[in-house]
Design a protein around this motif. Sequence first.
Motif, PDB file in Angstrom:
ATOM      1  N   ARG A   1       0.838  -1.193   0.000  1.00  0.00           N
ATOM      2  CA  ARG A   1       0.000   0.000   0.000  1.00  0.00           C
ATOM      3  C   ARG A   1       0.872   1.243   0.000  1.00  0.00           C
ATOM      4  NH1 ARG A   1      -4.406  -0.298   4.438  1.00  0.00           N
ATOM      5  NH2 ARG A   1      -5.332   1.207   3.037  1.00  0.00           N
ATOM      6  N   PRO A   2       0.540   2.233  -0.809  1.00  0.00           N
ATOM      7  CA  PRO A   2       1.325   3.470  -0.807  1.00  0.00           C
ATOM      8  C   PRO A   2       1.156   4.200   0.522  1.00  0.00           C
ATOM      9  CG  PRO A   2      -0.604   3.712  -2.183  1.00  0.00           C
ATOM     10  CD  PRO A   2      -0.553   2.267  -1.745  1.00  0.00           C
ATOM     11  N   VAL A   3       2.192   4.851   0.943  1.00  0.00           N
ATOM     12  CA  VAL A   3       2.183   5.597   2.195  1.00  0.00           C
ATOM     13  C   VAL A   3       2.358   7.073   1.858  1.00  0.00           C
ATOM     14  CG1 VAL A   3       3.352   5.917   4.403  1.00  0.00           C
ATOM     15  CG2 VAL A   3       3.197   3.638   3.396  1.00  0.00           C
ATOM     16  N   PRO A   4       1.426   7.927   2.304  1.00  0.00           N
ATOM     17  CA  PRO A   4       1.580   9.351   2.017  1.00  0.00           C
ATOM     18  C   PRO A   4       2.791   9.916   2.750  1.00  0.00           C
ATOM     19  CG  PRO A   4      -0.241   9.000   3.513  1.00  0.00           C
ATOM     20  CD  PRO A   4       0.245   7.645   3.084  1.00  0.00           C
ATOM     21  N   PRO A   5       3.371  10.985   2.239  1.00  0.00           N
ATOM     22  CA  PRO A   5       4.532  11.574   2.907  1.00  0.00           C
ATOM     23  C   PRO A   5       4.164  12.119   4.280  1.00  0.00           C
ATOM     24  CG  PRO A   5       3.770  12.977   1.130  1.00  0.00           C
ATOM     25  CD  PRO A   5       2.977  11.720   1.056  1.00  0.00           C
ATOM     26  N   GLU A   6       5.146  12.140   5.163  1.00  0.00           N
ATOM     27  CA  GLU A   6       4.898  12.652   6.508  1.00  0.00           C
ATOM     28  C   GLU A   6       4.492  14.122   6.448  1.00  0.00           C
ATOM     29  OE1 GLU A   6       7.488  13.479  10.488  1.00  0.00           O
ATOM     30  OE2 GLU A   6       7.884  11.636   9.396  1.00  0.00           O
ATOM     31  N   LYS A   7       5.215  14.887   5.631  1.00  0.00           N
ATOM     32  CA  LYS A   7       4.868  16.285   5.397  1.00  0.00           C
ATOM     33  C   LYS A   7       4.697  16.422   3.900  1.00  0.00           C
ATOM     34  CE  LYS A   7       7.472  18.205   9.202  1.00  0.00           C
ATOM     35  NZ  LYS A   7       8.532  19.117   9.588  1.00  0.00           N
ATOM     36  N   GLY A   8       3.611  17.023   3.492  1.00  0.00           N
ATOM     37  CA  GLY A   8       3.399  17.144   2.066  1.00  0.00           C
ATOM     38  C   GLY A   8       2.188  17.981   1.761  1.00  0.00           C
ATOM     39  N   VAL A   9       1.610  17.751   0.638  1.00  0.00           N
ATOM     40  CA  VAL A   9       0.510  18.573   0.161  1.00  0.00           C
ATOM     41  C   VAL A   9      -0.836  17.898   0.384  1.00  0.00           C
ATOM     42  CG1 VAL A   9       1.886  19.783  -1.544  1.00  0.00           C
ATOM     43  CG2 VAL A   9       0.788  17.638  -2.158  1.00  0.00           C
ATOM     44  N   PHE A  10      -0.935  17.021   1.367  1.00  0.00           N
ATOM     45  CA  PHE A  10      -2.189  16.323   1.612  1.00  0.00           C
ATOM     46  C   PHE A  10      -2.916  16.958   2.770  1.00  0.00           C
ATOM     47  CE2 PHE A  10       0.618  13.314  -0.402  1.00  0.00           C
ATOM     48  CZ  PHE A  10      -0.182  12.848  -1.422  1.00  0.00           C
ATOM     49  N   PRO A  11      -4.205  17.152   2.746  1.00  0.00           N
ATOM     50  CA  PRO A  11      -5.084  16.940   1.603  1.00  0.00           C
ATOM     51  C   PRO A  11      -4.952  18.077   0.605  1.00  0.00           C
ATOM     52  CG  PRO A  11      -6.361  17.777   3.414  1.00  0.00           C
ATOM     53  CD  PRO A  11      -4.949  17.582   3.925  1.00  0.00           C
ATOM     54  N   LEU A  12      -5.327  17.802  -0.618  1.00  0.00           N
ATOM     55  CA  LEU A  12      -5.276  18.806  -1.664  1.00  0.00           C
ATOM     56  C   LEU A  12      -6.336  19.870  -1.409  1.00  0.00           C
ATOM     57  CD1 LEU A  12      -4.828  16.494  -4.762  1.00  0.00           C
ATOM     58  CD2 LEU A  12      -3.074  17.750  -3.523  1.00  0.00           C
ATOM     59  N   ASP A  13      -6.133  21.015  -1.955  1.00  0.00           N
ATOM     60  CA  ASP A  13      -7.044  22.140  -1.767  1.00  0.00           C
ATOM     61  C   ASP A  13      -8.132  22.103  -2.839  1.00  0.00           C
ATOM     62  OD1 ASP A  13      -8.234  24.499  -1.065  1.00  0.00           O
ATOM     63  OD2 ASP A  13      -6.523  25.777  -1.523  1.00  0.00           O
ATOM     64  N   HIS A  14      -9.005  21.102  -2.743  1.00  0.00           N
ATOM     65  CA  HIS A  14     -10.057  20.925  -3.745  1.00  0.00           C
ATOM     66  C   HIS A  14     -11.054  22.082  -3.751  1.00  0.00           C
ATOM     67  CE1 HIS A  14      -8.818  16.937  -4.903  1.00  0.00           C
ATOM     68  NE2 HIS A  14      -8.795  16.568  -3.632  1.00  0.00           N
ATOM     69  N   MET A  15     -11.228  22.739  -2.640  1.00  0.00           N
ATOM     70  CA  MET A  15     -12.193  23.838  -2.538  1.00  0.00           C
ATOM     71  C   MET A  15     -11.554  25.190  -2.873  1.00  0.00           C
ATOM     72  SD  MET A  15     -14.814  22.089  -1.848  1.00  0.00           S
ATOM     73  CE  MET A  15     -16.039  23.297  -1.452  1.00  0.00           C
ATOM     74  N   HIS A  16     -10.274  25.186  -3.208  1.00  0.00           N
ATOM     75  CA  HIS A  16      -9.541  26.406  -3.614  1.00  0.00           C
ATOM     76  C   HIS A  16      -9.560  27.466  -2.514  1.00  0.00           C
ATOM     77  CE1 HIS A  16      -9.338  24.635  -7.592  1.00  0.00           C
ATOM     78  NE2 HIS A  16     -10.633  24.383  -7.483  1.00  0.00           N
ATOM     79  N   LEU A  17      -9.392  27.035  -1.280  1.00  0.00           N
ATOM     80  CA  LEU A  17      -9.439  27.936  -0.138  1.00  0.00           C
ATOM     81  C   LEU A  17      -8.225  28.856  -0.056  1.00  0.00           C
ATOM     82  CD1 LEU A  17     -10.726  25.362   2.497  1.00  0.00           C
ATOM     83  CD2 LEU A  17     -12.068  27.066   1.242  1.00  0.00           C
ATOM     84  N   CYS A  18      -7.107  28.419  -0.613  1.00  0.00           N
ATOM     85  CA  CYS A  18      -5.873  29.213  -0.551  1.00  0.00           C
ATOM     86  C   CYS A  18      -5.360  29.563  -1.945  1.00  0.00           C
ATOM     87  CB  CYS A  18      -4.806  28.454   0.236  1.00  0.00           C
ATOM     88  SG  CYS A  18      -5.232  28.197   1.959  1.00  0.00           S
ATOM     89  N   ASP A  19      -6.267  29.683  -2.908  1.00  0.00           N
ATOM     90  CA  ASP A  19      -5.864  29.992  -4.282  1.00  0.00           C
ATOM     91  C   ASP A  19      -5.200  31.358  -4.413  1.00  0.00           C
ATOM     92  OD1 ASP A  19      -6.424  27.642  -5.519  1.00  0.00           O
ATOM     93  OD2 ASP A  19      -8.050  28.418  -6.773  1.00  0.00           O
ATOM     94  N   VAL A  20      -5.714  32.347  -3.696  1.00  0.00           N
ATOM     95  CA  VAL A  20      -5.140  33.691  -3.794  1.00  0.00           C
ATOM     96  C   VAL A  20      -3.678  33.668  -3.371  1.00  0.00           C
ATOM     97  CG1 VAL A  20      -5.244  36.038  -2.858  1.00  0.00           C
ATOM     98  CG2 VAL A  20      -7.355  34.846  -3.474  1.00  0.00           C
ATOM     99  N   GLU A  21      -3.402  33.039  -2.237  1.00  0.00           N
ATOM    100  CA  GLU A  21      -2.031  32.966  -1.728  1.00  0.00           C
ATOM    101  C   GLU A  21      -1.141  32.157  -2.676  1.00  0.00           C
ATOM    102  OE1 GLU A  21      -4.780  32.470  -0.002  1.00  0.00           O
ATOM    103  OE2 GLU A  21      -4.702  33.841   1.712  1.00  0.00           O
ATOM    104  N   LYS A  22      -1.689  31.085  -3.204  1.00  0.00           N
ATOM    105  CA  LYS A  22      -0.922  30.250  -4.132  1.00  0.00           C
ATOM    106  C   LYS A  22      -0.569  31.033  -5.385  1.00  0.00           C
ATOM    107  CE  LYS A  22      -3.017  27.343  -6.778  1.00  0.00           C
ATOM    108  NZ  LYS A  22      -3.825  26.249  -7.305  1.00  0.00           N
TER     109      LYS A  22
END
Length: 99
Positions: free
Chosen positions: A14-35
């Motif tokens: 089974r794949p293991v997500p990184p300890e620090k990373g981009v999970f969960p993705l910003d599907h709701m675009h809550l930080c789009d302005v900053e990005k």
Amino acid sequence: MSAGGAFGGNRGLRPVPPEKGVFPLDHMHLCDVEKKEYLNCLKSAGHKSEQCRHLSRKYLECRMEKNLMAKQDMSELGFGKNFDAETKLEEKVEGTIEK
């Protein structure tokens, strides 16, 4: 014959997500302005990230506020005590150049 799967991957593991990373993705675009601010800064600065660190911090803070990543002290993410002093100096220099 090897025990790996297609393209050299291991089957059954089974794949293991990184300890620090981009999970969960910003599907709701809550930080789009900053990005977008950060990415525009990178583009205008010739992809020299040190010139856009203040926007990187702003983006990470947004992600933490919106529970898109674990809340951590900014010093653990590479923004130490010297960062605030450097940011103020950069803003002062940029303000002088723009005038």
